[in-house]
Scaffold this active site. Structure first.
Site, mmCIF file in Angstrom:
data_model
loop_
_atom_site.group_PDB
_atom_site.id
_atom_site.type_symbol
_atom_site.label_atom_id
_atom_site.label_comp_id
_atom_site.label_asym_id
_atom_site.label_seq_id
_atom_site.Cartn_x
_atom_site.Cartn_y
_atom_site.Cartn_z
ATOM 1 N N GLU A 161 -6.478 3.386 -2.487
ATOM 2 C CA GLU A 161 -7.480 2.550 -1.797
ATOM 3 C C GLU A 161 -8.879 3.173 -1.744
ATOM 4 O O GLU A 161 -9.489 3.303 -0.686
ATOM 5 C CB GLU A 161 -6.974 2.231 -0.388
ATOM 6 C CG GLU A 161 -5.619 1.545 -0.400
ATOM 7 C CD GLU A 161 -5.084 1.198 0.984
ATOM 8 O OE1 GLU A 161 -5.710 1.565 1.992
ATOM 9 O OE2 GLU A 161 -4.006 0.559 1.050
ATOM 10 N N GLU A 268 3.300 -2.582 -4.587
ATOM 11 C CA GLU A 268 3.690 -2.818 -3.181
ATOM 12 C C GLU A 268 3.865 -4.322 -2.914
ATOM 13 O O GLU A 268 3.459 -4.846 -1.910
ATOM 14 C CB GLU A 268 2.645 -2.232 -2.222
ATOM 15 C CG GLU A 268 2.345 -0.777 -2.477
ATOM 16 C CD GLU A 268 1.335 -0.179 -1.525
ATOM 17 O OE1 GLU A 268 1.081 -0.787 -0.468
ATOM 18 O OE2 GLU A 268 0.789 0.891 -1.829
HETATM 19 C C1 XIL Z 1 2.217 1.363 5.123
HETATM 20 C C2 XIL Z 1 3.691 1.439 5.540
HETATM 21 O O1 XIL Z 1 4.376 0.303 5.031
HETATM 22 C C3 XIL Z 1 3.772 1.520 7.059
HETATM 23 O O2 XIL Z 1 5.132 1.696 7.429
HETATM 24 C C4 XIL Z 1 2.927 2.666 7.565
HETATM 25 O O3 XIL Z 1 2.960 2.644 8.972
HETATM 26 C C5 XIL Z 1 1.484 2.515 7.082
HETATM 27 O O4 XIL Z 1 1.466 2.464 5.653
HETATM 28 N N1 XIL Z 1 -1.064 0.194 1.437
HETATM 29 C C6 XIL Z 1 -0.411 1.340 1.105
HETATM 30 C C7 XIL Z 1 0.830 1.727 1.808
HETATM 31 O O5 XIL Z 1 -0.741 1.986 0.094
HETATM 32 O O6 XIL Z 1 1.039 3.137 1.811
HETATM 33 C C8 XIL Z 1 0.839 1.182 3.217
HETATM 34 O O7 XIL Z 1 2.138 1.429 3.721
HETATM 35 C C9 XIL Z 1 0.535 -0.307 3.218
HETATM 36 C C10 XIL Z 1 -0.810 -0.578 2.616
#
Ligand code: XIL
Length: 369
Positions: A161, A268
């Site tokens: 990000e 994701e």
């Molecule tokens: C999120 C997890 O799903 C949560 O459990 C944690 O509390 C915060 O992080 N983008 C990403 C992930 O790259 O690492 C994030 O994951 C969601 C957004």
């Protein structure tokens, strides 16, 4: 939490929707079981799932996971907040547990994520601005994590990000304060390459489908980094999409991202029921829209040349695992973004996913019940 005040029109809409929807709900009326083949058997590319080590001990979870997935991503336990202790020591209990499970079950692991704006461990904050010490810790952290799994983790999200959420330029981060907004990215990739030359190094971002302006900023960043010789091997598009994403958005995004000629990891994937302030649509309608969205998205991705399709990772196993349910910025406890409901049952979106991967010619979400 401020309770939403409904206008007269919104109140009427709510009453109408409740009347129409009745007690619709997956468990109430749509009990027609949906069966899909093992998802990992349906495509030539790995199908991944985000996991937390604590849940791997549950036999039901493990069975469902191993039946359908061939790759794992640590949802939280390979990130800085989990690994970097306040005194700067590195701790790996969660990461090692996931690695052990993956090795035992012959699953591939995608490393996520070495550097992320959301994690600023105390050990780094203490050195913020002290360039020599900060640099030493940064380099040694990357060397320590990637070195521990050298040759066992074939791909990493090195930076996560890096673009501003609104898509306007690069995000201001502690990492950028110390190395420059592009500099911290370059350095992380260089140290990562030195540490494990066998690993594919990814840069990972969200909203590349939903926000064309953010995608443009991401592409401009990619061009600048590649021009500097930054060893980027792949692009991760998180693909946290929703049922209201405009038609064609995924296809347009994949066309743009594919222009770099680098493997793309859908890293994701989940399809939220959306973030409308007032949504009078029935659950059944949202599930149908979700299945349509999944079909469009996966068909667009699968249309890419095979060499550009690294993997598809779903961001969790059960709907009850989804971070969208507890996301501090916009929690929705009734959201159903993933492929299996709380009881591990497949849903219309699962059939759509399987079908789009090429697995179920006859079954469509409509006749999947
Ligand atoms: C999120 C997890 O799903 C949560 O459990 C944690 O509390 C915060 O992080 N983008 C990403 C992930 O790259 O690492 C994030 O994951 C969601 C957004």
């Amino acid at each position: 939490m401020k309770l939403a005040t409904l206008s007269r029109r919104e109140s009427l809409g709510a009453i109408l929707a409740l009347g129409l929807s009745g007690c619709e709900g997956y468990g109430a009326q749509d009990d027609t079981p949906i069966t899909v083949p093992p998802l990992k058997s349906l495509a030539s590319l790995p199908i991944g799932c985000a996991v937390m080590s604590a849940k791997l001990a549950d036999p039901t979870t493990s069975t469902l996971l191993l039946k359908n997935f061939s790759q794992l991503t640590a949802e939280a336990e390979m990130k800085m907040a989990a690994i970097v202790a306040p005194d700067g020591r590195l701790r790996f209990s969660g990461a090692d547990a996931i690695m052990a499970y993956a090795q035992q079950n012959k699953l591939r692991v995608h490393g996520h994520a070495l550097v992320w704006h959301k994690h600023e461990p105390e050990a780094f904050l203490r050195l913020d601005g002290n360039k020599p010490a900060f640099t030493a810790l940064y380099d040694n952290y990357i060397r320590g994590v990637m070195g521990r799994y050298r040759g066992r983790i074939p791909s990493w999200d090195v930076v996560n990000e890096p673009v501003n959420g609104d898509g306007l330029g690069l995000r201001a981060t502690m990492w950028g304060r110390n190395f420059g907004d592009l500099g911290y990215i370059e350095r992380a990739f260089q140290i990562a390459r030195e540490t494990d030359p066998s690993a594919k190094l990814f840069i990972n971002e969200y909203d590349l489908e939903l926000k064309p302006e953010k995608r443009l900023a991401f592409m401009q960043m990619m061009e600048a980094l590649l021009k500097k010789g930054t060893p980027i091997d792949g692009i991760g598009t998180q693909s946290h999409i929703n049922i209201d994403m405009p038609k064609g958005a995924a296809k347009a995004a994949f066309k743009d991202l594919a222009s770099f000629g680098l493997p793309i990891h859908v890293s994701e994937l989940d399809i939220s029921f959306g973030h409308r302030r007032f949504d009078w649509r029935s659950v059944k309608t949202k599930r149908a829209l979700q299945a349509e969205q999944m079909t469009d998205f996966v068909q667009a991705f699968m249309a890419l040349p095979e060499k550009l399709r690294y993997a598809i990772t779903i961001w969790g196993l059960y709907d009850s695992d989804s971070f969208w349910r507890v996301n501090p910025e916009d929690p929705n406890p009734d959201d159903e973004p993933l492929l299996f409901d709380g009881a591990g049952r497949a849903k219309p979106v699962t059939a759509a996913f399987a079908n789009a991967l090429g697995g179920i010619k006859s079954m469509t979400p409509a006749n999947a019940g």
